[in-house]
Design a protein around this motif. Structure first.
Motif, PDB file in Angstrom:
ATOM      1  N   ASP A  99       7.149 -21.250  32.362  1.00  0.00           N
ATOM      2  CA  ASP A  99       6.117 -22.419  32.241  1.00  0.00           C
ATOM      3  C   ASP A  99       7.194 -23.794  31.686  1.00  0.00           C
ATOM      4  OD1 ASP A  99       4.404 -20.774  33.157  1.00  0.00           O
ATOM      5  OD2 ASP A  99       3.561 -20.415  31.175  1.00  0.00           O
ATOM      6  N   SER A 127      10.620 -23.874  37.588  1.00  0.00           N
ATOM      7  CA  SER A 127       9.381 -23.317  36.827  1.00  0.00           C
ATOM      8  C   SER A 127       8.535 -23.084  37.663  1.00  0.00           C
ATOM      9  CB  SER A 127       9.162 -24.499  36.220  1.00  0.00           C
ATOM     10  OG  SER A 127      10.036 -24.982  34.897  1.00  0.00           O
ATOM     11  N   ASN A 128       7.479 -22.161  37.107  1.00  0.00           N
ATOM     12  CA  ASN A 128       6.246 -21.724  37.848  1.00  0.00           C
ATOM     13  C   ASN A 128       5.045 -22.508  37.538  1.00  0.00           C
ATOM     14  OD1 ASN A 128       7.392 -19.458  38.836  1.00  0.00           O
ATOM     15  ND2 ASN A 128       7.527 -18.393  36.986  1.00  0.00           N
ATOM     16  N   HIS A 129       5.048 -23.060  36.249  1.00  0.00           N
ATOM     17  CA  HIS A 129       3.865 -23.973  35.940  1.00  0.00           C
ATOM     18  C   HIS A 129       4.535 -25.136  35.176  1.00  0.00           C
ATOM     19  CE1 HIS A 129       2.163 -19.833  36.318  1.00  0.00           C
ATOM     20  NE2 HIS A 129       1.270 -20.361  36.791  1.00  0.00           N
ATOM     21  N   VAL A 130       4.087 -26.261  35.626  1.00  0.00           N
ATOM     22  CA  VAL A 130       4.511 -27.486  35.104  1.00  0.00           C
ATOM     23  C   VAL A 130       3.280 -28.437  34.435  1.00  0.00           C
ATOM     24  CG1 VAL A 130       5.886 -29.727  35.486  1.00  0.00           C
ATOM     25  CG2 VAL A 130       6.467 -27.771  36.713  1.00  0.00           C
ATOM     26  N   THR A 131       3.403 -28.540  33.294  1.00  0.00           N
ATOM     27  CA  THR A 131       2.358 -29.526  32.508  1.00  0.00           C
ATOM     28  C   THR A 131       3.005 -30.755  31.825  1.00  0.00           C
ATOM     29  OG1 THR A 131       1.391 -27.432  31.689  1.00  0.00           O
ATOM     30  CG2 THR A 131       0.695 -29.287  30.875  1.00  0.00           C
ATOM     31  N   LYS A 175       5.207 -28.553  43.696  1.00  0.00           N
ATOM     32  CA  LYS A 175       4.641 -27.905  42.569  1.00  0.00           C
ATOM     33  C   LYS A 175       3.382 -28.320  42.045  1.00  0.00           C
ATOM     34  CE  LYS A 175       8.611 -26.119  41.301  1.00  0.00           C
ATOM     35  NZ  LYS A 175       8.677 -24.559  41.054  1.00  0.00           N
ATOM     36  N   THR A 204      -1.867 -31.891  29.979  1.00  0.00           N
ATOM     37  CA  THR A 204      -2.323 -31.287  28.700  1.00  0.00           C
ATOM     38  C   THR A 204      -3.741 -31.833  28.369  1.00  0.00           C
ATOM     39  OG1 THR A 204      -1.044 -33.016  27.491  1.00  0.00           O
ATOM     40  CG2 THR A 204       0.102 -31.086  27.773  1.00  0.00           C
ATOM     41  N   ASN A 219       6.284 -29.274  21.802  1.00  0.00           N
ATOM     42  CA  ASN A 219       7.052 -28.279  22.494  1.00  0.00           C
ATOM     43  C   ASN A 219       8.511 -28.815  22.328  1.00  0.00           C
ATOM     44  OD1 ASN A 219       8.575 -27.766  25.056  1.00  0.00           O
ATOM     45  ND2 ASN A 219       7.363 -26.260  24.800  1.00  0.00           N
TER      46      ASN A 219
END
Length: 207
Positions: free
Chosen positions: A2, A22-26, A134, A139, A145
Protein backbone atom coordinates in the motif's frame (compact mmCIF):
# COMPACT_ATOMS: atom_id res chain seq x y z
CA UNK A 1 2.12 -3.01 -0.95
CA UNK A 2 0.00 0.00 0.00
CA UNK A 3 1.23 3.49 -0.79
CA UNK A 4 0.17 6.92 0.43
CA UNK A 5 1.22 9.90 -1.69
CA UNK A 6 0.85 13.64 -1.36
CA UNK A 7 -0.31 14.96 -4.77
CA UNK A 8 2.59 16.76 -6.43
CA UNK A 9 3.28 18.81 -9.56
CA UNK A 10 4.08 15.96 -11.97
CA UNK A 11 5.02 12.98 -9.83
CA UNK A 12 8.78 12.46 -9.59
CA UNK A 13 10.41 9.25 -10.83
CA UNK A 14 11.25 7.92 -7.34
CA UNK A 15 7.61 8.23 -6.27
CA UNK A 16 6.55 6.77 -9.60
CA UNK A 17 8.66 3.65 -8.95
CA UNK A 18 6.85 3.19 -5.64
CA UNK A 19 3.48 3.76 -7.26
CA UNK A 20 4.18 1.30 -10.07
CA UNK A 21 4.91 -1.49 -7.59
CA UNK A 22 2.03 -0.72 -5.21
CA UNK A 23 -1.21 -2.65 -4.97
CA UNK A 24 -3.20 0.22 -3.52
CA UNK A 25 -2.51 3.94 -3.94
CA UNK A 26 -4.10 6.60 -1.72
CA UNK A 27 -3.69 10.32 -2.22
CA UNK A 28 -3.43 12.37 0.96
CA UNK A 29 -5.83 15.31 0.58
CA UNK A 30 -6.23 16.33 4.24
CA UNK A 31 -2.70 17.45 5.07
CA UNK A 32 -1.43 20.99 5.59
CA UNK A 33 0.50 22.87 2.95
CA UNK A 34 4.26 22.70 3.52
CA UNK A 35 6.92 24.75 1.72
CA UNK A 36 10.03 23.25 0.09
CA UNK A 37 8.12 20.26 -1.24
CA UNK A 38 7.05 18.87 -4.60
CA UNK A 39 3.53 20.18 -3.98
CA UNK A 40 4.22 23.28 -6.06
CA UNK A 41 7.41 22.37 -7.91
CA UNK A 42 9.01 19.76 -10.11
CA UNK A 43 12.51 19.33 -11.50
CA UNK A 44 13.61 18.78 -15.08
CA UNK A 45 16.98 18.30 -16.77
CA UNK A 46 17.90 21.54 -18.53
CA UNK A 47 21.00 22.65 -20.43
CA UNK A 48 22.52 24.15 -17.27
CA UNK A 49 21.59 21.22 -15.04
CA UNK A 50 18.68 20.49 -12.72
CA UNK A 51 15.96 23.13 -13.13
CA UNK A 52 13.06 23.77 -10.75
CA UNK A 53 9.67 24.70 -12.18
CA UNK A 54 7.71 26.48 -9.44
CA UNK A 55 3.98 27.18 -9.38
CA UNK A 56 3.14 30.50 -7.67
CA UNK A 57 0.40 30.20 -5.07
CA UNK A 58 -2.01 32.62 -3.40
CA UNK A 59 -0.67 33.14 0.11
CA UNK A 60 -3.35 33.12 2.76
CA UNK A 61 -3.20 35.70 5.54
CA UNK A 62 -2.86 33.41 8.52
CA UNK A 63 -0.17 32.67 11.02
CA UNK A 64 -1.18 29.06 11.39
CA UNK A 65 -1.27 25.96 9.27
CA UNK A 66 -3.14 26.09 5.98
CA UNK A 67 -4.94 23.05 4.52
CA UNK A 68 -3.29 21.90 1.31
CA UNK A 69 -6.69 21.41 -0.32
CA UNK A 70 -7.43 25.15 0.09
CA UNK A 71 -4.30 26.45 -1.68
CA UNK A 72 -5.10 28.35 -4.86
CA UNK A 73 -2.80 28.83 -7.84
CA UNK A 74 -1.77 32.45 -8.38
CA UNK A 75 -3.04 33.39 -11.83
CA UNK A 76 -1.50 36.86 -11.99
CA UNK A 77 1.72 35.26 -13.31
CA UNK A 78 1.81 33.55 -16.70
CA UNK A 79 3.77 30.69 -15.15
CA UNK A 80 2.19 28.00 -17.36
CA UNK A 81 3.58 29.55 -20.56
CA UNK A 82 7.01 29.86 -18.97
CA UNK A 83 6.93 26.25 -17.81
CA UNK A 84 5.96 25.02 -21.28
CA UNK A 85 8.82 27.03 -22.79
CA UNK A 86 11.28 25.61 -20.26
CA UNK A 87 10.07 22.07 -20.86
CA UNK A 88 10.39 22.48 -24.63
CA UNK A 89 13.86 24.00 -24.32
CA UNK A 90 14.96 21.10 -22.12
CA UNK A 91 13.41 18.21 -24.03
CA UNK A 92 13.01 19.32 -27.63
CA UNK A 93 15.94 17.08 -28.59
CA UNK A 94 14.72 14.08 -26.56
CA UNK A 95 13.41 11.01 -28.43
CA UNK A 96 9.74 11.40 -27.51
CA UNK A 97 9.07 15.10 -26.87
CA UNK A 98 7.48 15.75 -30.27
CA UNK A 99 5.35 12.63 -29.85
CA UNK A 100 3.82 13.92 -26.59
CA UNK A 101 4.00 17.70 -27.13
CA UNK A 102 0.37 18.07 -28.24
CA UNK A 103 -0.84 16.10 -25.19
CA UNK A 104 1.23 18.32 -22.92
CA UNK A 105 -0.19 21.55 -24.34
CA UNK A 106 -3.70 20.13 -24.12
CA UNK A 107 -3.14 19.41 -20.43
CA UNK A 108 -2.17 23.04 -19.74
CA UNK A 109 -5.23 24.46 -21.50
CA UNK A 110 -7.42 23.79 -18.47
CA UNK A 111 -5.68 24.43 -15.16
CA UNK A 112 -7.94 24.11 -12.08
CA UNK A 113 -8.18 26.84 -9.47
CA UNK A 114 -6.79 24.69 -6.65
CA UNK A 115 -3.21 23.44 -6.62
CA UNK A 116 -4.18 20.00 -5.34
CA UNK A 117 -6.65 19.51 -8.20
CA UNK A 118 -4.01 20.48 -10.75
CA UNK A 119 -1.49 18.10 -9.21
CA UNK A 120 -3.96 15.21 -9.27
CA UNK A 121 -4.70 16.05 -12.90
CA UNK A 122 -0.99 15.94 -13.83
CA UNK A 123 -0.68 12.59 -12.05
CA UNK A 124 -3.49 10.98 -14.03
CA UNK A 125 -2.13 12.52 -17.23
CA UNK A 126 1.29 10.98 -16.67
CA UNK A 127 -0.14 7.58 -15.74
CA UNK A 128 -2.34 7.57 -18.83
CA UNK A 129 0.59 8.36 -21.12
CA UNK A 130 2.69 5.65 -19.48
CA UNK A 131 -0.22 3.19 -19.64
CA UNK A 132 -0.06 2.57 -15.89
CA UNK A 133 -3.40 1.31 -14.63
CA UNK A 134 -3.93 1.91 -10.91
CA UNK A 135 -7.01 2.26 -8.76
CA UNK A 136 -6.37 5.50 -6.88
CA UNK A 137 -8.42 6.65 -3.92
CA UNK A 138 -8.21 9.64 -1.60
CA UNK A 139 -8.02 9.86 2.17
CA UNK A 140 -11.07 10.51 4.36
CA UNK A 141 -8.88 12.06 7.05
CA UNK A 142 -5.23 12.92 7.54
CA UNK A 143 -2.93 9.89 7.68
CA UNK A 144 0.47 10.64 9.19
CA UNK A 145 2.74 8.55 6.97
CA UNK A 146 6.54 8.76 7.10
CA UNK A 147 7.20 7.49 3.59
CA UNK A 148 4.66 9.87 2.07
CA UNK A 149 6.32 12.76 3.90
CA UNK A 150 9.79 11.69 2.74
CA UNK A 151 8.68 11.31 -0.87
CA UNK A 152 7.09 14.77 -1.06
CA UNK A 153 10.03 16.64 0.50
CA UNK A 154 12.09 18.33 -2.21
CA UNK A 155 14.96 19.64 -0.11
CA UNK A 156 16.53 16.36 0.96
CA UNK A 157 18.36 13.42 -0.60
CA UNK A 158 15.82 11.19 -2.42
CA UNK A 159 15.03 7.97 -0.57
CA UNK A 160 16.08 5.92 -3.63
CA UNK A 161 18.81 6.16 -6.23
CA UNK A 162 17.12 4.73 -9.30
CA UNK A 163 19.10 3.10 -12.08
CA UNK A 164 20.20 5.50 -14.81
CA UNK A 165 18.31 5.81 -18.07
CA UNK A 166 19.32 7.98 -21.02
CA UNK A 167 18.71 11.66 -20.28
CA UNK A 168 19.20 14.83 -22.30
CA UNK A 169 22.46 16.59 -21.36
CA UNK A 170 23.62 13.46 -19.51
CA UNK A 171 27.10 13.71 -21.03
CA UNK A 172 27.38 17.19 -19.53
CA UNK A 173 25.80 16.71 -16.09
CA UNK A 174 25.69 12.95 -15.50
CA UNK A 175 22.49 11.15 -14.53
CA UNK A 176 20.09 13.27 -12.47
CA UNK A 177 18.02 11.26 -10.00
CA UNK A 178 14.43 11.92 -8.90
CA UNK A 179 13.42 14.26 -11.70
CA UNK A 180 9.82 14.80 -12.80
CA UNK A 181 8.00 11.99 -14.59
CA UNK A 182 8.20 14.31 -17.61
CA UNK A 183 11.88 13.38 -17.82
CA UNK A 184 11.06 9.68 -18.05
CA UNK A 185 8.20 10.25 -20.49
CA UNK A 186 10.23 12.31 -22.97
CA UNK A 187 13.42 10.27 -22.75
CA UNK A 188 12.09 6.72 -22.48
CA UNK A 189 8.55 6.95 -23.86
CA UNK A 190 6.57 3.71 -24.19
CA UNK A 191 9.45 1.70 -22.67
CA UNK A 192 9.03 3.51 -19.33
CA UNK A 193 6.97 0.61 -17.97
CA UNK A 194 9.86 -1.78 -18.59
CA UNK A 195 12.19 0.58 -16.76
CA UNK A 196 9.84 1.00 -13.79
CA UNK A 197 9.34 -2.75 -13.54
CA UNK A 198 13.12 -3.24 -13.40
CA UNK A 199 13.35 -1.01 -10.31
CA UNK A 200 11.41 -3.41 -8.09
CA UNK A 201 14.58 -4.68 -6.44
CA UNK A 202 15.11 -1.22 -4.95
CA UNK A 203 11.88 -1.22 -2.98
CA UNK A 204 11.02 -4.86 -2.35
CA UNK A 205 12.48 -4.77 1.15
CA UNK A 206 11.29 -1.29 2.10
CA UNK A 207 8.26 -0.67 4.28
Amino acid sequence: MDLILHPTYFIDVVSLVHLYHSNHVTLEIHDNYVKQTYRNRCYIAAANGKLALNIPIVHQKTGGSVPYNSIEINRTDDWATQHLKSIKSAYNSSPFYEYYETDLHELYRDIPKLLIDWNIKTLHWALDLLNIKKAIQTTDQYLDNDKARDLVTAKQIPILNTDPYIQVFQEKHGFLNALSALDLIFNVGPSAGVYLKSQYYLIKNTK
